[in-house]
Design a protein around this motif. Structure first.
Motif, PDB file in Angstrom:
ATOM      1  N   ILE A 144       0.712  -1.169  -0.166  1.00 50.35           N
ATOM      2  CA  ILE A 144      -0.170  -0.092  -0.044  1.00 50.35           C
ATOM      3  C   ILE A 144       0.838   1.330  -0.134  1.00 50.35           C
ATOM      4  CG2 ILE A 144      -1.720   1.390   1.074  1.00 50.35           C
ATOM      5  CD1 ILE A 144      -2.833  -1.223   1.852  1.00 50.35           C
ATOM      6  N   CYS A 145       1.884   1.243   0.465  1.00 49.09           N
ATOM      7  CA  CYS A 145       2.950   2.549   0.416  1.00 49.09           C
ATOM      8  C   CYS A 145       3.252   2.823  -0.890  1.00 49.09           C
ATOM      9  CB  CYS A 145       4.142   2.045   1.060  1.00 49.09           C
ATOM     10  SG  CYS A 145       4.015   2.100   2.918  1.00 49.09           S
ATOM     11  N   ASP A 146       3.590   1.396  -1.770  1.00 46.74           N
ATOM     12  CA  ASP A 146       3.833   1.829  -3.282  1.00 46.74           C
ATOM     13  C   ASP A 146       2.552   2.337  -3.795  1.00 46.74           C
ATOM     14  OD1 ASP A 146       6.509   1.027  -2.889  1.00 46.74           O
ATOM     15  OD2 ASP A 146       6.085  -0.864  -3.403  1.00 46.74           O
ATOM     16  N   GLU A 147       1.576   1.822  -3.470  1.00 50.88           N
ATOM     17  CA  GLU A 147       0.228   2.288  -4.271  1.00 50.88           C
ATOM     18  C   GLU A 147      -0.035   3.664  -3.982  1.00 50.88           C
ATOM     19  OE1 GLU A 147      -2.091   0.830  -6.303  1.00 50.88           O
ATOM     20  OE2 GLU A 147      -3.679   2.212  -5.974  1.00 50.88           O
ATOM     21  N   ILE A 148       0.123   4.062  -2.701  1.00 52.22           N
ATOM     22  CA  ILE A 148       0.022   5.444  -2.591  1.00 52.22           C
ATOM     23  C   ILE A 148       0.835   6.371  -3.214  1.00 52.22           C
ATOM     24  CG2 ILE A 148      -0.385   7.147  -0.627  1.00 52.22           C
ATOM     25  CD1 ILE A 148      -2.662   5.331  -1.095  1.00 52.22           C
ATOM     26  N   ASN A 149       2.140   6.041  -3.101  1.00 52.05           N
ATOM     27  CA  ASN A 149       3.030   7.132  -3.683  1.00 52.05           C
ATOM     28  C   ASN A 149       3.287   7.155  -4.930  1.00 52.05           C
ATOM     29  OD1 ASN A 149       5.104   5.192  -4.050  1.00 52.05           O
ATOM     30  ND2 ASN A 149       5.897   5.740  -1.856  1.00 52.05           N
ATOM     31  N   GLY A 164      15.581  34.686   6.415  1.00 54.22           N
ATOM     32  CA  GLY A 164      14.748  33.822   6.712  1.00 54.22           C
ATOM     33  C   GLY A 164      15.782  32.729   7.618  1.00 54.22           C
ATOM     34  N   LYS A 165      15.033  31.471   8.200  1.00 53.38           N
ATOM     35  CA  LYS A 165      16.074  30.515   8.834  1.00 53.38           C
ATOM     36  C   LYS A 165      16.337  29.644   7.982  1.00 53.38           C
ATOM     37  CE  LYS A 165      14.510  32.479  12.512  1.00 53.38           C
ATOM     38  NZ  LYS A 165      15.168  33.469  13.272  1.00 53.38           N
ATOM     39  N   GLU A 166      17.812  29.596   7.543  1.00 53.89           N
ATOM     40  CA  GLU A 166      18.509  28.948   6.513  1.00 53.89           C
ATOM     41  C   GLU A 166      17.571  28.906   5.339  1.00 53.89           C
ATOM     42  OE1 GLU A 166      19.600  24.965   7.877  1.00 53.89           O
ATOM     43  OE2 GLU A 166      19.235  25.618  10.157  1.00 53.89           O
ATOM     44  N   SER A 167      17.436  27.745   4.699  1.00 54.44           N
ATOM     45  CA  SER A 167      16.930  27.945   3.139  1.00 54.44           C
ATOM     46  C   SER A 167      15.597  26.726   3.180  1.00 54.44           C
ATOM     47  CB  SER A 167      17.609  27.667   2.171  1.00 54.44           C
ATOM     48  OG  SER A 167      18.406  26.627   2.473  1.00 54.44           O
ATOM     49  N   VAL A 168      14.595  26.915   2.471  1.00 53.28           N
ATOM     50  CA  VAL A 168      13.525  25.866   2.336  1.00 53.28           C
ATOM     51  C   VAL A 168      13.384  25.723   0.820  1.00 53.28           C
ATOM     52  CG1 VAL A 168      11.970  27.488   2.615  1.00 53.28           C
ATOM     53  CG2 VAL A 168      11.511  25.164   3.236  1.00 53.28           C
ATOM     54  N   GLY A 169      12.979  24.458   0.510  1.00 53.46           N
ATOM     55  CA  GLY A 169      12.644  24.437  -1.018  1.00 53.46           C
ATOM     56  C   GLY A 169      12.057  22.971  -1.054  1.00 53.46           C
ATOM     57  N   THR A 170      12.283  22.407  -2.056  1.00 48.22           N
ATOM     58  CA  THR A 170      11.848  21.046  -2.210  1.00 48.22           C
ATOM     59  C   THR A 170      12.685  20.029  -1.699  1.00 48.22           C
ATOM     60  OG1 THR A 170      10.852  21.551  -4.738  1.00 48.22           O
ATOM     61  CG2 THR A 170      11.569  19.208  -4.130  1.00 48.22           C
ATOM     62  N   GLN A 171      11.930  19.223  -0.871  1.00 47.07           N
ATOM     63  CA  GLN A 171      12.867  18.267  -0.333  1.00 47.07           C
ATOM     64  C   GLN A 171      12.426  16.523  -0.347  1.00 47.07           C
ATOM     65  OE1 GLN A 171      13.075  20.186   3.699  1.00 47.07           O
ATOM     66  NE2 GLN A 171      14.868  21.659   2.862  1.00 47.07           N
ATOM     67  N   THR A 172      11.752  16.244   0.427  1.00 50.33           N
ATOM     68  CA  THR A 172      11.055  14.610   0.233  1.00 50.33           C
ATOM     69  C   THR A 172       9.846  14.598   0.761  1.00 50.33           C
ATOM     70  OG1 THR A 172      11.875  13.975   2.251  1.00 50.33           O
ATOM     71  CG2 THR A 172      13.595  13.845   0.398  1.00 50.33           C
ATOM     72  N   ALA A 173       9.068  15.318   0.220  1.00 48.94           N
ATOM     73  CA  ALA A 173       7.599  15.334   0.669  1.00 48.94           C
ATOM     74  C   ALA A 173       6.831  13.892   0.569  1.00 48.94           C
ATOM     75  CB  ALA A 173       6.683  16.455   0.301  1.00 48.94           C
ATOM     76  N   LEU A 174       7.270  13.447  -0.776  1.00 46.42           N
ATOM     77  CA  LEU A 174       6.451  12.166  -0.809  1.00 46.42           C
ATOM     78  C   LEU A 174       6.731  10.926   0.173  1.00 46.42           C
ATOM     79  CD1 LEU A 174       4.280  11.136  -3.132  1.00 46.42           C
ATOM     80  CD2 LEU A 174       6.173  10.228  -4.369  1.00 46.42           C
ATOM     81  N   TRP A 175       8.008  11.062   0.497  1.00 50.06           N
ATOM     82  CA  TRP A 175       8.277   9.971   1.320  1.00 50.06           C
ATOM     83  C   TRP A 175       7.544  10.199   2.803  1.00 50.06           C
ATOM     84  CZ3 TRP A 175       9.016   7.717  -2.259  1.00 50.06           C
ATOM     85  CH2 TRP A 175       9.913   7.241  -2.991  1.00 50.06           C
ATOM     86  N   THR A 205      12.844  21.072 -15.445  1.00 46.15           N
ATOM     87  CA  THR A 205      13.305  21.054 -16.822  1.00 46.15           C
ATOM     88  C   THR A 205      13.090  19.536 -17.469  1.00 46.15           C
ATOM     89  OG1 THR A 205      14.546  23.233 -16.756  1.00 46.15           O
ATOM     90  CG2 THR A 205      14.769  21.839 -18.635  1.00 46.15           C
ATOM     91  N   PHE A 206      13.671  18.666 -16.593  1.00 43.20           N
ATOM     92  CA  PHE A 206      13.833  17.349 -17.070  1.00 43.20           C
ATOM     93  C   PHE A 206      12.713  16.432 -16.789  1.00 43.20           C
ATOM     94  CE2 PHE A 206      17.843  19.477 -17.564  1.00 43.20           C
ATOM     95  CZ  PHE A 206      18.294  19.217 -18.780  1.00 43.20           C
ATOM     96  N   SER A 207      11.780  17.072 -16.361  1.00 39.90           N
ATOM     97  CA  SER A 207      10.359  16.377 -16.334  1.00 39.90           C
ATOM     98  C   SER A 207      10.001  15.373 -15.275  1.00 39.90           C
ATOM     99  CB  SER A 207      10.091  15.528 -17.539  1.00 39.90           C
ATOM    100  OG  SER A 207      10.582  14.113 -17.488  1.00 39.90           O
ATOM    101  N   THR A 208      11.145  15.091 -14.170  1.00 42.70           N
ATOM    102  CA  THR A 208      10.772  14.237 -13.378  1.00 42.70           C
ATOM    103  C   THR A 208       9.603  14.873 -12.437  1.00 42.70           C
ATOM    104  OG1 THR A 208      12.322  14.843 -11.726  1.00 42.70           O
ATOM    105  CG2 THR A 208      13.192  13.322 -13.310  1.00 42.70           C
ATOM    106  N   PRO A 209       8.691  13.921 -11.844  1.00 43.36           N
ATOM    107  CA  PRO A 209       7.698  14.215 -11.365  1.00 43.36           C
ATOM    108  C   PRO A 209       7.949  15.262  -9.815  1.00 43.36           C
ATOM    109  CG  PRO A 209       7.775  12.032 -11.034  1.00 43.36           C
ATOM    110  CD  PRO A 209       8.953  12.152 -11.785  1.00 43.36           C
ATOM    111  N   HIS A 210       7.065  16.090  -9.510  1.00 43.35           N
ATOM    112  CA  HIS A 210       7.539  16.935  -8.510  1.00 43.35           C
ATOM    113  C   HIS A 210       7.038  16.199  -7.073  1.00 43.35           C
ATOM    114  CE1 HIS A 210       7.729  19.966 -11.591  1.00 43.35           C
ATOM    115  NE2 HIS A 210       8.033  20.711 -10.926  1.00 43.35           N
ATOM    116  N   ALA A 211       6.342  15.037  -6.979  1.00 45.78           N
ATOM    117  CA  ALA A 211       6.310  14.448  -5.940  1.00 45.78           C
ATOM    118  C   ALA A 211       5.651  15.085  -4.809  1.00 45.78           C
ATOM    119  CB  ALA A 211       7.294  13.615  -5.646  1.00 45.78           C
ATOM    120  N   CYS A 212       4.602  16.070  -4.710  1.00 42.97           N
ATOM    121  CA  CYS A 212       4.392  17.081  -3.625  1.00 42.97           C
ATOM    122  C   CYS A 212       5.462  17.686  -2.890  1.00 42.97           C
ATOM    123  CB  CYS A 212       3.759  16.181  -2.696  1.00 42.97           C
ATOM    124  SG  CYS A 212       2.029  15.183  -2.964  1.00 42.97           S
TER     125      CYS A 212
END
Lengths: 508, 469, 469, 508
Positions: free
Chosen positions: C93-98, C335-346, D277-284
């Motif tokens: 189910i982990c795989d199904e959801i992600n 701001g405090k350090e930096s933030v951006g895309t990290q690993t939300a799906l996990w 640019t290289f299309s990998t999914p953004h994954a939330c």
């Protein structure tokens, strides 16, 4: 989503996928390949398929998927008789693994020992569950399994030279219509028994119709009412005594696993829908499997080949003396056999029995609660229900004018499935609910609450119910004219465009 | 934090004892066993079923993977088997859509719950209708064999006649299904083929057709892979006897081959498996039936036919069952044959496939198959004593290779190929003894030149090493 | 039906020439090239990039599968490597959801578009909060290493101090990341371990702590697998110097081991990979940071923190960013350090995992790992001249096996195991030369007795065949 | 769906999954395993996780997934700067294959030659695209790549003994905030340049701030405005002449593939977000990769190890003399590298250039159309936009009071994403749209139609826009109090329960 019909997404020139280029060396050898086609067989106009980019095709079908209320998404109780249970995700991983999906059905048996082992071992498990002696997984559904059984009945009497004499098959009105229909396909005259006032199949009626013309008797037990016929052994004996074959529709055996078996009730054959009792997903209506089991004396009539064990390995035995031939290509739908086997092994003997026990507990809880809803009733004997019940809104309809179809549409507003019954409506304003073992008490309470709300609304604001749905993907469909009038029905988009134009032409 | 007494099963929430007790209390029962009091005691099964104890998900995964590991797949070995189940490429989006939990677990709801299912199947019907160039296609049935059988039964009901003519080159597996579906009412009569071309022998056909003939059924391409070119003549002949023409067709050919409606077919049928279904040891088969928008034919369909209709809201589409009263759902034994669960998910998938390929893709598919198979025939034909193709007609995708003049049987050759990681063609020596040591090879768009060359080399080697095996 | 001039690409709808022409007409441009007139000519790249021509999907599939086929996976070989990435069972189910297209392709919408994403991440925070028994957990960060570094930087900002004490037994890979994140402001000072137990040497710790110490960071279980038991003493010591206690933790242990909040941790961090993520050659790592509901700490989080709030409709929940003004999104370098895309799906996946296991499952998981790894230690320890475990402490999941008294190096042993289809433990001889020929083995719930016995047998054989290799 | 918080689904005793039983022989050897835990380290109270059956857990998360508007489902234009393009499904098959997912990062390199080959070959492709000499895929996002670059700048000057002197990094206000933030993490003082009146970075301002204190210059080009700085070569030369390093934020390089390169513009380093640019999914929001490329003279400072070719095989080279160490564990997120490589190979050189061309065509079409919407404008120079534009509702807000936030909520009613901009709002009432090459003209027209409708509604019925959403999963969130007030914010369910109780206590 307000998603167009796929043809409306057409943009000339777009492509959804490309195919591999043919290597230049091949072209050098054989040219363009298609000039070899005899002139009369060349396609002269391209099929008018739409041209759509990949992203848009995906978006289209993803959106349509979201507009489909699968069992995984709702408190799935409303599609009674269908045994909508949880289809474990792990089994999908097995079914879609290349070790399953990338096998050709005519590969040398030495290279498919894994899937043959699975088929053989599920056969063994089903023997335990039913008491039958051999199973075939060839039939692609319950209906095809019923057809295979009718064919076996036919082949059996043919072997005994009684085919001309025995031309009747007996069934009951609360059994699935396919029992009657498939026997009719095989040329049989159908005799349908109606129940007694308590809802039990009527043994006197059976006695009245059994004769030397009886080829077979087919029945579900419990029937769609959820009532188990306690005199079933007497029924099968009467038919046997008259020389008929007894076969058992166990499409839905969800209240019976480990509780009672086909063999002891006197049946010669039975089948299980793997997509019902054995949890394989319904897949919008197949592919599926109606696993067909028979007692030893009918084995030689089975469709071939059968999977058998020979020493350390598994073989395909196609030497069945009086085989009916086949009902489906190759070996049926093996990925479903694999899923079902995994499900059985995830539960074990004890777990399987728990399935039956909890399915029956859940159903009786629901039955008890629905008895308390104003306007609802459950015709026939009090109690004695196993895994499902056919209920009635007769009283509610009389008092409010709201019908079971109205309630069905209104339940859609609450994201619930809801099914009335097959035709004819023996039970007036019927609805059939089957809560399997997969649902919790909280789930049941949610469904009951919705049904109670809608029933109460029928009394206080019947128009709201009659005008439903209000909150679904679409609104009420204009059925009458478009589905039963040949001038207006359209079974394809091209047909719709033609007929819509005609209608416009008439109007203008 | 004490250990649990009895394992609550993840698939069965109400195995929790406290919940059970509460529910029983509500019902007014003391035990679950009481609820089974409708089953007589002598029918209650008292033994323990001989089925091993429950496995946890991880144990199950290792156990099942361990068994399935014993299979050797067509990704591991090069595969040249066809014969009714074909090795095509399945676009990733086909898998994505048919694995969506929504489609996977839906069943039989109304369009208010299952709009997407209705629309996807209506679209499938519509896309197939374009491919076969006819106005009506049904919701998918089991497979080509049963679709053919049902088409024949439809013809029999329409004409009130009880004989059908079929070509001798038909797949024996398919014929078994047809015979059983037709028995006992309809007689299946086989028509000879011309020895050189494999095509239907018109003289024999003319001899056998009569005013008892409900339909002539033939296939394009035939089971043995060649293109039957006399379609129009055959359908004319049928028409002159007021019989129907039914053509079984491989839809992957219809980007380049004329659809049967263009040469007079009344009913067309076939298998959807090439259109996006994995082979799955035969589990990908799925049948279709198509016809013109002709009430006489439509009323004989046993299957569901989804139609489109407006809703009460302007501009909105809804869907539903056209002429439901035909079906056994509505009429039990008075309905047309029987209907039930068949292969709806494969219909949705075929719709996805056709949407992706479009007219250009279907043409490329057909063309690529023609080119690659012609190349393979040429290369195999260059091997001394090997005849490819056995028939003079033009082939599509499959063709018969004759090894009678080599010193090896097909069985020996296939065993040798297997040892070299190749699934050779289907051995025809039992099904068609008159073809001697012949084998049916299948070449599709997935076979690269390198793959074909590898096959040819392996066969050459096998035939060279005459003594060995 | 003529062939197309130039291939329209399936991924790029508007490669259709007619559509381009129409769009250019609307814009009022003659060519697409015109639209690039903002780029000076001398910067326009005129050469052809040396990248091979486009592959169709099927060609791509065969090409990529062909390359990836060269890998040997942990499903093919028995794997005993851990050291920061662990071989756990991933429920289906982990795989199904992600893999759901919705979660896979969402990014940064508001709760009105992406309610599900917000709720799933809020629930993840809440589930982890229960596991670590603290009130605040952030949206996932990159990995344990960066989570630890950020925790240290938070402590430094809170205390306004620039030294951190870390145990010498820390993972060298992790330490590299921490050092780089801390440089140039914060000095990383390593604390000795006790030779027999591996535990932090309290005397050395006392020596090194001062009022310049921002935090003491340690791990439980440690990188070398043993349980650090002096947590409370360490946090007391830190408190007495007004320093913070930061504990890195493997969440798979928290069903049986006390969470760091129970022995005085102010900040807890670690990796989510054990909770439902495939190893993916390191691509499954994901960091978390947790703390009490303490404004001093919360205002130092660089990460997003999702909070729950009512909507204008009674009884409805909404979600949003708590204290957004902390972040670099809002404040750039302030701001405090930096933030951006990290690993939300996990994070979402870890939430699914914890929902499936529940308290009972997490306890079973921990217990099963303890039992299996103790059995492995016992069996390995029974091999002559092999010491398992090297340290006297109790271990969780991983342990150090010392081979110094055999006549083989870890490298030799691992090579031998590889030939027998086994990935042996991580060779520590370079990272921890003081441990001699030592190797870090990892045993989880996936290792059956049979697997362990197979390892032990292979090592026995390897050591017996002294002369060979 | 009106789906509860997962804790509300708790039913004591239920289980979502079971684990393998420990074999009896193991128990015989070691007992229960946990009594070995030192007393002070035993967990004494079980974590208060909910107990839920498998079916219900699945249903919960499936429902949440449906309430998430992924790029696969909508005309994804509204999340400007994020390059939300089509993520081909085939690449997901590669990423989830066991040959990818079941690799341990410390396996012997001989057993991971496949994935190393992929990493190496994507490196080669990115060299072609950028002109850089080596790439690392270790950084887990653009932000981490920027941090790695700031670290390299630091290591470079350290090696040259200039670290104390060079303590300033220059960036621009229309570049991503992470450029400034990551450099600040590395201890740098940030100098931010504002644009000239046409929206171009101002070269005079650069000259004014460059000095011997300049450590580096980091910029995106084009910036969030979509405007390309044509004097970029002069900019980099000025910085180089002053001894600084120039690094290039190419997170989004979607308008530039095959058109212009980092090298020729004078940059020493750049990075590409594979998820843009290289299309990998953004994954939330990850996992992701910010592929980091440098020129030869900076290679020795890279985070290690690097994948290199050695004869026929691939190795991991960790001998980088002045390496900054690492920024992420192991080798980053290789499954994303695999996806990106597959995407590059599916397009080829010509297809990659088509990406840039069509992305720019689509954006200019949109730009042209939005110029025609009442109340909307695109500040700064006319034209010269590449792949995206930052627009403004300044006029509309003045005339109607409806803000960009209101419009954002209203666009949700039409299932559209919509993003304003990072802070501060230099452009008043901003919105940023980026239509990638993945969208068709019909898609663009749909988005434009929605935006036009909402803008017109702002003039005719502003309340409707301000009260939005009306038709989304939820209604307007009560933001003020719950996200910025420490007494009321709740970052976990347990915290919410505590605080809600306090609030109730106060009230009662």
């Amino acid at each position: 989503w307000d998603e167009p019909i796929i043809f409306e997404l057409h943009q000339s020139g777009e492509r959804g996928i490309t195919l591999p280029q043919v290597e230049q060396e091949i072209v050098d050898h054989v040219g363009d390949g298609i000039t070899a086609i005899p002139a009369e067989m060349v396609r002269k106009t391209a099929p008018k398929l739409p041209e759509i980019s990949q992203n848009r095709v995906l978006r289209h079908y993803l959106r349509l998927s979201q507009e489909t209320l699968g069992a995984a998404f709702n408190v799935e109780i409303g599609q009674g008789t269908c045994t909508m249970k949880y289809s474990p995700k792990i089994n999908e991983a097995f079914a879609s693994s290349p070790k399953m999906s990338e096998l050709h059905p005519l590969q040398d048996v030495s290279t498919v020992q894994g899937i043959l082992e699975v088929m053989y071992k599920l056969d063994l498990c089903l023997r335990e569950i039913s008491g039958m002696d051999t199973f075939s997984f060839q039939p692609g559904s319950g209906t095809q399994s019923l057809f295979a059984m009718a064919s076996i009945v036919h082949a059996y009497h043919e072997k005994n030279g009684e085919n001309d004499q025995r031309d009747e098959i007996i069934t009951t009105i609360f059994s699935h219509p396919s029992q009657a229909a498939t026997a009719a396909v095989k040329g049989y005259k159908i005799i349908t028994l109606h129940p007694d006032e308590d809802g039990f199949p009527d043994i006197e009626k059976l006695k009245a119709v059994v004769s030397e013309r009886t080829a077979g008797f087919v029945v579900a037990n419990p029937e769609d009412t959820g009532i188990y016929n306690p005199r079933i052994k007497e029924f099968t004996k009467i038919v046997h005594d008259a020389g008929g074959i007894c076969y058992y529709d166990q499409a839905n055996a969800n209240g019976l696993l480990g509780i009672t078996r086909a063999k002891e009730a006197g049946f010669d054959m039975c089948f299980f829908n793997l997509h019902k009792t054995f949890s394989t997903p319904h897949a919008c209506g197949g592919p599926a499997t109606g696993a067909l089991g028979v007692v030893d004396r009918l084995k030689e009539f089975m469709p071939g080949p059968l999977v058998e064990q020979q020493g350390e390995s598994y073989i395909l035995n196609d030497n069945l003396k009086h085989s009916i031939g086949k009902v489906r290509s190759f070996q049926g739908v093996p990925q479903t056999v694999l899923r079902a086997y995994a499900w059985v092994r995830a539960l074990g003997a004890e777990g399987l029995k728990d399935v039956a026990k909890i399915a029956v507990l859940n159903n009786n809880y629901l039955y008890h609660k629905i008895a308390g809803i104003r306007g609802a009733s459950a015709p026939y004997i009090k109690g004695k229900r196993l895994e499902q019940v056919r209920y009635s809104w007769e009283q509610l309809t009389k008092e409010t004018g709201v019908t079971t179809e109205d309630i069905s549409r209104r339940m859609a507003d609450f994201a619930h499935q809801y099914w009335s019954s097959h035709h004819p409506f023996i039970v007036p304003e019927p609805f059939t609910l089957e809560p399997t073992e997969s649902l919790s008490k909280a789930d049941l309470d949610e469904y009951i609450a919705s049904l109670t709300y809608v029933a109460s609304e029928a009394y206080t604001n019947p128009k709201k119910v009659k005008d439903a749905p209000h909150n679904s993907s679409i609104h009420r469909v204009d059925e009458q004219d478009y589905f039963d009038n040949p001038d207006k029905w359209a079974i394809s988009w091209r047909s719709y465009l033609k007929k819509a134009k005609q209608v416009e032409a008439v109007r203008s | 934090m004490s250990e649990q007494r009895k394992m609550v099963h993840p698939y069965i929430p109400n195995t929790v004892p406290e919940v059970q007790a509460e529910m029983l209390r509500e019902i007014g029962a003391n035990t679950i066993e009481e609820l089974f009091d409708g089953i007589p005691e002598d029918l209650q099964y008292m033994k323990e079923m001989n089925i091993p104890a429950a496995l946890s998900e991880y144990e199950l995964r290792r156990y099942i993977d361990g068994i399935m590991e014993k299979n050797i797949t067509t990704k591991e070995y090069l595969n040249f088997l066809g014969a009714g189940c074909w090795n095509h490429y399945v676009p990733a989006i086909c898998d994505e859509i048919n694995q969506r939990a929504e489609f996977l677990t839906a069943y039989a709801g109304d369009p208010y719950e299952d709009l997407g299912r209705y629309q996807a199947l209506f679209e499938y019907q519509s896309l197939m209708a374009e491919l076969v160039d006819m106005d009506v296609v049904n919701v998918p049935t089991f497979d080509w064999a049963q679709a053919a059988a049902t088409s024949i039964r439809m013809a029999s009901r329409i004409t009130n006649r009880y004989e059908v003519l079929l070509p001798k080159t038909i797949s024996p597996d398919r014929l078994k299904v047809i015979r059983n579906y037709c028995s006992p009412q309809i007689e299946c009569i086989l028509v000879d083929y011309e020895e050189d071309s494999g095509q239907i022998n018109m003289r024999d056909l003319e001899d056998k057709i009569s005013f008892n003939t409900a339909a002539i059924y033939f296939e394009n391409p035939s089971y043995l892979g060649f293109i039957e070119t006399k379609g129009q003549k055959i359908s004319n002949l049928a028409k002159s006897h007021n019989a129907l023409t039914i053509v079984g067709v491989d839809p992957s050919s219809l980007g380049v081959l004329a659809p049967p409606s263009h040469y007079g077919a009344d009913i067309v049928c076939g298998d959807l498996q090439p259109l996006g279904m994995h082979m799955s040891y035969g589990g990908g088969q799925s049948g279709f039936i198509g016809s013109h928008d002709d009430l006489t034919v439509i009323q004989e369909y046993p299957s569901r036919l989804f139609g489109i209709a407006p809703t009460v809201v302007e501009g909105e589409y809804g869907f539903g069952d056209v002429f439901y009263d035909r079906t056994s759902f509505a009429q039990r034994e008075e309905g047309k044959e029987s209907v039930g669960t068949q292969t709806a998910l494969w219909g949705i998938t075929a719709g996805v496939y056709l949407s992706l390929l479009g007219p250009g893709g279907m043409r490329e598919l057909g063309k690529s198959i023609m080119q690659r198979s012609q190349y393979a025939m040429e290369q195999l034909g260059n091997i001394p004593n090997v005849v490819a193709s056995r028939f003079e007609s033009t082939n599509f995708k499959e063709f018969v290779v004759n090894f009678s003049h080599t010193n090896k049987s097909v069985e020996e050759i296939n065993k040798n190929l297997l040892n070299n990681g190749i699934f050779g063609g289907k051995d025809l020596s039992e099904e068609f003894p008159e073809l001697g040591q012949s084998s049916l090879f299948c070449i599709t768009e997935v076979h690269t030149k390198e793959d074909i060359d590898q096959l040819v080399t392996a066969i050459r080697k096998c035939l060279d090493s005459s003594g060995s095996n």
